[in-house]
Design an enzyme around this catalytic site. Structure first.
Site, PDB file in Angstrom:
ATOM      1  CE  LYS A   1     -66.452 -49.595  14.982  1.00 29.35           C
ATOM      2  NZ  LYS A   1     -67.896 -49.268  14.930  1.00 29.35           N
TER       3      LYS A   1
ATOM      4  CB  SER B   1     -68.546 -52.929   4.746  1.00 31.25           C
ATOM      5  OG  SER B   1     -67.323 -52.478   5.275  1.00 31.25           O
TER       6      SER B   1
END
Ligand code: PLP
Length: 359
Positions: free
Chosen positions: A99, A316
């Site tokens: 991110k 993830s």
């Protein structure tokens, strides 16, 4: 969705622009006047050279975004001859996750467009990693950050955000990331002059960070040999931007998106699209396949990767390996394929989860 034209030339140019910072990190920047021209005595020349060169030594936080390594998984693919499985290790970004890419572009685009003026506080909803990225850049560049996030995000993330000095508004854990989105929207509607609402779910700078960065890195690091690209969906920025560019570079590359297989899941950062507020930037037409991945399979894979490959990855990231292996097992025996899976973060922030003890 407003999009820039997908001109491969412009993408390469822009990418070259961004990555051009790399060779110049510790070297000389273009267009900097020679100290010899700017000085008179030999002593001045030496002093100026020391200062101007010293100013370019080392890396800033922003310099360290992107250009993450590609790791190869040999042991878990032992029974799959012909398959090369690679993972893009996004925890090498300065804030420890994929991110950082989206956050740095959202901030720079906000500044460039004038929407993020110097009197404003950056506001967004986040399940954790984007918040860490905003908080880190806010600290490094000196702007205030307010984050709306579900109260039940991992304790490690809360500690990191606190350490960077971000202001946190906790939202109802039962409402998940959608509850955090609603609270951020309300705050912005109440105080439009106070906040720059970064809105990672609708902001084109999110997917563009991957279009100009991640995708071109994958192309270069695999010498154009990537055949399959696999990524979990959260805001969808990573999947959308990377797939869009990879398909321009080679339309035959299969792009596989992953989602949790149920609305109630333990895959932090991931979104079950059918039951969630669908991000504006999401473009499902880019996916050649979309697979549902279970939390339990992801936990089991996180443990396997730790014990068989010596790699502590986030949940993830483990999902991305589960999805890659599912697709790889369906190929003809011995078929050659190069899979690249996005590994959004490392296992560090999940060590308090109980599944590690159960494995
Ligand atoms: N995995 C983790 C751990 C994340 O934090 C995120 C996003 O926050 C994702 C996956 C999904 O990335 P994207 O938002 O680009 O879809």
């Amino acid at each position: 969705m407003s999009q820039e034209p997908h001109n491969p030339e412009s993408a390469v140019e822009a990418d070259t622009d961004t990555s051009a910072a790399v060779p110049r990190r510790n070297g000389r920047s273009k267009g900097v006047a020679s100290p010899i021209q700017a000085s008179h005595s030999l002593e001045d020349v030496i002093v100026n050279r020391v200062h101007s060169d010293a100013a370019r030594l080392g890396l800033t936080t922003l310099d360290r975004v992107g250009n993450t390594p590609l790791l190869r998984f040999d042991r878990i693919t032992r029974d799959l001859p012909g398959i090369t499985l690679l993972g893009k290790a996004e925890w090498f970004n300065p804030g420890g996750s994929v991110k950082d890419r989206a956050a740095s572009r959202i901030i720079s685009e906000g500044r460039r467009s004038g929407r993020f003026s110097s009197d404003k506080t950056l506001l967004d909803s986040t399940s954790g990693n984007t918040g860490i990225a905003y908080a880190m850049f806010g600290a490094a560049e000196g702007f205030p950050v307010t984050l709306c996030m579900p109260e039940n995000v991992s304790i490690e993330r809360k500690h990191i955000l606190h350490a960077y000095g971000a202001n946190i508004v906790y939202t109802d854990p039962a409402e998940g990331s959608d509850g955090a989105i609603r609270v951020a929207r309300e705050l912005h509607a109440k105080h439009p002059d106070k906040y720059f609402y970064a809105d990672q779910y609708s902001n084109d700078a999110n997917w563009q960070a991957h279009y100009y960065g991640t995708a071109n890195e994958i192309w270069q690091q695999t010498e154009g040999r990537v055949t399959h690209f696999v990524s979990m969906l959260g805001t969808s920025g990573t999947f959308v931007g990377t797939s869009r560019r990879l398909k321009e570079l080679n339309p035959k590359i299969r792009c596989i998106s992953l989602q949790p297989d149920s609305p109630f899941h333990g895959i932090e950062g991931a979104k079950h699209m059918a039951s969630a507020i669908v991000p504006k930037i999401y473009d499902p037409t880019l996916a050649d396949e979309d697979l549902g991945i279970s939390t339990e399979d992801s936990y089991a894979m996180a443990i396997r990767l730790a014990r068989e490959e010596g790699l502590l990855v986030g949940i993830s990231a483990a999902s991305a390996i589960v999805g890659s292996l599912q697709v790889a097992r369906r190929l003809k025996p011995g078929e050659q394929a190069v899979f690249v899976a996005i590994l959004p973060d490392s296992g560090d922030k999940y060590l308090s989860e109980r599944f590690w003890e159960e494995g």
